[in-house]
Design an enzyme around this catalytic site. Structure first.
Site, short mmCIF file in Angstrom:
data_model
loop_
_atom_site.label_atom_id
_atom_site.label_comp_id
_atom_site.label_asym_id
_atom_site.label_seq_id
_atom_site.Cartn_x
_atom_site.Cartn_y
_atom_site.Cartn_z
N SER A 8 77.63 60.89 -114.10
CA SER A 8 77.20 60.37 -115.40
C SER A 8 76.53 61.46 -116.22
O SER A 8 75.48 61.99 -115.84
CB SER A 8 76.24 59.20 -115.21
OG SER A 8 75.64 58.92 -116.46
N HIS A 33 81.76 60.12 -116.36
CA HIS A 33 81.18 58.83 -116.74
C HIS A 33 80.33 59.03 -117.99
O HIS A 33 79.42 59.85 -118.02
CB HIS A 33 80.34 58.26 -115.60
CG HIS A 33 79.86 56.86 -115.85
ND1 HIS A 33 80.67 55.76 -115.67
CD2 HIS A 33 78.67 56.39 -116.28
CE1 HIS A 33 79.98 54.67 -115.97
NE2 HIS A 33 78.76 55.02 -116.35
N ASP A 35 78.04 57.14 -120.86
CA ASP A 35 77.25 55.94 -121.12
C ASP A 35 76.91 55.84 -122.60
O ASP A 35 76.16 56.68 -123.12
CB ASP A 35 75.95 55.99 -120.32
CG ASP A 35 76.20 55.83 -118.83
OD1 ASP A 35 76.71 54.76 -118.44
OD2 ASP A 35 75.90 56.76 -118.07
N MET A 37 75.01 53.66 -125.42
CA MET A 37 73.97 52.63 -125.56
C MET A 37 73.59 52.48 -127.03
O MET A 37 73.48 53.48 -127.74
CB MET A 37 72.73 53.06 -124.79
CG MET A 37 73.00 53.35 -123.32
SD MET A 37 71.48 53.87 -122.52
CE MET A 37 72.11 54.20 -120.87
N HIS A 66 81.53 53.78 -120.50
CA HIS A 66 80.78 52.55 -120.18
C HIS A 66 79.99 52.15 -121.42
O HIS A 66 79.01 52.81 -121.77
CB HIS A 66 79.86 52.88 -118.99
CG HIS A 66 78.94 51.77 -118.59
ND1 HIS A 66 77.86 51.97 -117.74
CD2 HIS A 66 78.93 50.45 -118.90
CE1 HIS A 66 77.24 50.83 -117.55
NE2 HIS A 66 77.85 49.89 -118.25
N MET A 68 77.45 50.03 -123.32
CA MET A 68 76.32 49.11 -123.23
C MET A 68 75.92 48.77 -124.66
O MET A 68 74.86 49.17 -125.16
CB MET A 68 75.17 49.77 -122.45
CG MET A 68 75.47 49.79 -120.95
SD MET A 68 74.50 51.04 -120.09
CE MET A 68 75.57 52.45 -120.32
N MET A 137 76.80 46.86 -111.99
CA MET A 137 75.54 47.58 -112.22
C MET A 137 74.63 47.37 -111.02
O MET A 137 74.36 46.23 -110.64
CB MET A 137 74.84 47.06 -113.48
CG MET A 137 75.45 47.48 -114.81
SD MET A 137 75.70 49.25 -115.03
CE MET A 137 74.06 49.90 -114.75
N ASP A 175 77.41 51.55 -110.30
CA ASP A 175 76.68 52.40 -111.24
C ASP A 175 75.19 52.08 -111.19
O ASP A 175 74.77 50.97 -111.54
CB ASP A 175 77.25 52.14 -112.64
CG ASP A 175 76.65 53.04 -113.71
OD1 ASP A 175 75.87 53.94 -113.36
OD2 ASP A 175 76.96 52.82 -114.89
#
Ligand code: DX5
Ligand code: ZN
Length: 218
Positions: A8, A33, A35, A37, A66, A68, A137, A175
């Site tokens: 990540s 990976h 992320d 957000m 991913h 979020m 998660m 994750d």
């Protein structure tokens, strides 16, 4: 199939992002990976399209993105444009999850759904065959470096059983808080892909940490 390692970039050095991307390119890692957000779905904001697009220019491995964020439908095409290969949305952020998954597929990406620690895997039973990946998660989403939540093991086992009942191929990805104390057991319970952020990037030698995670057998 050998398990997949997806470091990540949330824990990478943002002053030297290119260097960390090169490290992953030259390591035994399988994916990047990424992320995303929004400060609404999770209490943190990470990075957006320009950063991902630059990562994509130098990355030689698939981008495992991913999301979020609330209402991810608004941005599916944009993530395709910046190079996402796997696009994972949160179950808790989608009102019409089946439609969202269809849109991801129609845009030419693999589709994943992520579940928070409190969300039962049973809720995916009716659409499991439509998914390429389920991301469980194992911490509450929003931050790197949190402690692994133990109920993840039984969720993996049940999800694997459900995929077998349905006769469908499914990548089960884990994750949050993944390290050398739990990685082996996660694979043993049926995980196919492990995300690791702080365990990789805070280690003395990230390349060999990735290699150690990759060589685990059970
Ligand atoms: C957390 C993110 C994770 C995070 C994992 O919300 O989804 O991908 O980077 O970090 P570690 O491996 O440090 O728990
Ligand atoms: Zn993540």
């Amino acid at each position: 199939m050998a398990h997949i390692i997806s470091p990540s970039l949330l824990s990478a050095d943002f002053n030297n992002l290119g260097k960390d991307v090169e490290m992953i390119n030259n390591s035994e890692a399988d994916w990047f990976h990424i992320d995303v957000m929004d400060g609404v779905f999770v209490p943190n904001i990470s990075f957006g399209f320009p950063v991902i697009s630059h990562i994509n220019k130098v990355a030689t491995k698939p981008l495992d993105v991913h999301l979020m964020i609330v209402d991810p439908d608004r941005y599916i095409e944009d993530f395709k444009k910046v190079g996402a290969d796997y696009l994972t949305v949160h179950y808790e952020a989608c009102t019409h999850l089946h439609r969202t998954v269809q849109s991801i597929h129609n845009s030419g990406m693999k589709a994943g759904v992520s579940l928070n620690p409190h969300t039962s895997v049973e809720l995916l039973y009716d659409m499991l065959e439509d998914l390429d990946l389920v991301l469980l998660m194992s911490v509450n989403p929003g931050f790197g470096g949190q402690k692994f939540i133990e109920n993840t093991y039984s969720k993996i086992a049940r999800l694997r059983e459900m995929a077998e009942e349905k006769g469908t191929d499914l990548i089960i990805e884990i994750d949050g808080g993944v390290d050398n104390t739990n990685a082996e057991k996660l694979i043993e319970m049926g995980a196919d892909a492990l995300v690791a952020g702080s365990f990789v990037f805070k280690s003395e030698n990230p390349t060999s940490t990735i290699s150690n995670l990759k060589s685990l057998k059970f």
